[in-house]
Design an enzyme around this catalytic site. Structure first.
Site, PDB file in Angstrom:
ATOM      1  CG  ASP A   9      28.921  38.094  41.912  1.00 34.52           C
ATOM      2  OD1 ASP A   9      28.765  37.980  40.685  1.00 34.52           O
ATOM      3  OD2 ASP A   9      29.425  39.098  42.455  1.00 34.52           O
ATOM      4  CG  ASP A  11      33.823  39.773  38.028  1.00 34.28           C
ATOM      5  OD1 ASP A  11      34.891  39.159  38.182  1.00 34.28           O
ATOM      6  OD2 ASP A  11      33.209  39.813  36.949  1.00 34.28           O
TER       7      ASP A  11
END
Length: 186
Positions: A9, A11
């Site tokens: 991922d 952020d």
């Protein structure tokens, strides 16, 4: 021989999560994330980013804005000897999307579309691969793609659902990388 991968991922895992961030001047790596990525890269993992970007679907910024930011991040990582194979992103949102972006797609995490695409494109051995993120939707995407989920505490709050899930939780990407490195040396 198939490749092993770390799906990441973005952020809250690699960079500090600032809602709907798309400007280069707002981009800031999580502390020790670069060092963690370097360890994982040096262990022979392909690094593949899978990121929901509903800000595109909501009209806050464009796909071009995102691509500029991702290129900046990739260029910064290259300076540390780290190659990101690809940044997959989902611009859709079933509820808040505008126009072509308002749809229930197969790529938005917790669905596994982005990971499945990466698995196919880079010939990934799912039994030797991980999905690292800061939310349960990241972990579920990993589970849905048959890769081992890892949660880091550098983004969203750890929920009761995560605590009760039995999914491994680490303070950071760096802490997980160190553990994996130590495991590989034994």
């Amino acid at each position: 021989m198939k490749n092993k991968a770390i799906f990441l991922d973005r952020d809250g895992t690699i960079n500090i999560d600032k809602n709907y961030m798309y400007k280069i001047e707002d981009f800031e790596f999580v502390e020790n994330a670069v060092e963690g990525l370097k360890i994982l890269y040096d262990l022979g993992y392909k690094l593949i980013i899978v990121t929901n970007q509903a800000g595109i679907g909501r009209g806050y910024y464009t796909e071009e804005d995102l691509e500029k930011l991702n290129k900046y991040m990739e260029d910064e990582l290259v300076k540390s000897g780290i190659k990101i194979e690809k940044c997959y992103f989902c611009p859709h949102h079933a509820e808040h999307g505008i126009g072509k972006y308002k749809k229930d797609c197969e790529c938005r995490k917790p669905k596994a579309g982005m990971l499945l695409e990466g698995i196919k494109e880079f010939d990934i051995d799912v039994t030797k691969s991980y999905m690292i993120g800061d939310k349960m939707s990241d972990a579920k995407a990993g589970i849905n793609a048959n890769v081992k989920p890892i949660i880091v505490r550098t983004g969203k709050e750890i929920t009761k659902e995560i605590e009760e899930s039995g999914i491994e939780v680490y303070s950071s990407l760096y802490e997980f990388a160190i553990k994996l490195k130590n495991k590989s040396e034994n």
